[in-house]
Write an enzyme that holds these catalytic residues in place. Sequence first.
Site, mmCIF file in Angstrom:
data_model
loop_
_atom_site.group_PDB
_atom_site.id
_atom_site.type_symbol
_atom_site.label_atom_id
_atom_site.label_comp_id
_atom_site.label_asym_id
_atom_site.label_seq_id
_atom_site.Cartn_x
_atom_site.Cartn_y
_atom_site.Cartn_z
ATOM 1 N N HIS A 6 0.862 -1.326 -0.038
ATOM 2 C CA HIS A 6 0.000 0.058 -0.027
ATOM 3 C C HIS A 6 0.823 1.261 -0.095
ATOM 4 C CE1 HIS A 6 0.781 1.042 4.492
ATOM 5 N NE2 HIS A 6 0.810 -0.309 4.263
ATOM 6 N N GLU A 7 0.409 2.386 -0.752
ATOM 7 C CA GLU A 7 0.837 3.462 -0.857
ATOM 8 C C GLU A 7 2.413 3.620 -1.286
ATOM 9 O OE1 GLU A 7 -0.658 6.239 2.615
ATOM 10 O OE2 GLU A 7 -1.135 3.841 3.129
#
Length: 227
Positions: free
Chosen positions: A151-152
């Site tokens: 994520h991210e």
Amino acid sequence: MTTAGEGKAPPPRVILWGGTGQAKVVRPIIERCGGRVVAVFDDTPGLAAPFPDVPLHLGWKAFQDWIRQEEVARLGFCIAIGNPHGRIRIALSDKLKASGLRPVSVIHPSASIEDNASIGEGCQIHAGAIVGAEARIGRQVIINTKASVDHECELEDGVEIGPGATLCGLVQAKINAWVCAGATVLPRRVIHADAIVGAGAVVRKDVAAGTMVVGVPAKPMATRKGT
Ligand SMILES: CC(C)(COP(=O)(O)OP(=O)(O)OC[C@H]1O[C@@H](n2cnc3c(N)ncnc32)[C@H](O)[C@@H]1OP(=O)(O)O)[C@@H](O)C(=O)NCCC(=O)NCCS
């Protein structure tokens, strides 16, 4: 399975730039999606053609001669050259786009990409790879077999993530960084431009631009001359 000429229907005819192993990996994905690989280009004198049924042409001049016979609007391209040559992928992509061809993104059907991740033009995402929530992937990035980009994460243009490598959440990989097979990068670490993380390394600290790190924990080994 997805291959897309960015934002439009996939081009029916696709050229590959790069005639070695990566060409063999991307061709079946492109062709199962309905594209056809019609020519391979490479700059390496004496290179053997990677496919018996697709002509290999050598050099930019050969490309310019070939393209004169073609309907450019029907042509896409995929740059089948791995790192440390991410900057070459970016430069070639600019030249081929300027010639009117469309970059094709090659995404294997078994890759898992969250809907809110963004994928730049001309990326390759291979079998079993995972791209997590809100990841941002630049252009001409390669995410190899079973690599995980959590994520991210932010991957800039020309980055390559090797087979089975793991980027934990919020990792940044700057332009032309290369994380080799099976390496692990801990959360929030930054791999700066043109750096290499060797196979199997565990990165606990940010990696400086142009350096190569190996081992557990990863330590600098040499400075790259650049590509
Ligand atoms: C990091 C890497 C790119 C370095 O390649 P290189 O510059 O040719 O390095 P060399 O093979 O000359 O090795 C130089 C030294 O580093 C060591 N070394 C190289 N890679 C290492 C690694 N991943 N972990 C620990 N030590 C490593 C070598 O043992 C050697 O040590 P020595 O001088 O004491 O014998 C390479 O070893 C690597 O990890 N490649 C993986 C590539 C990959 O993931 N490909 C997938 C494509 S799909």
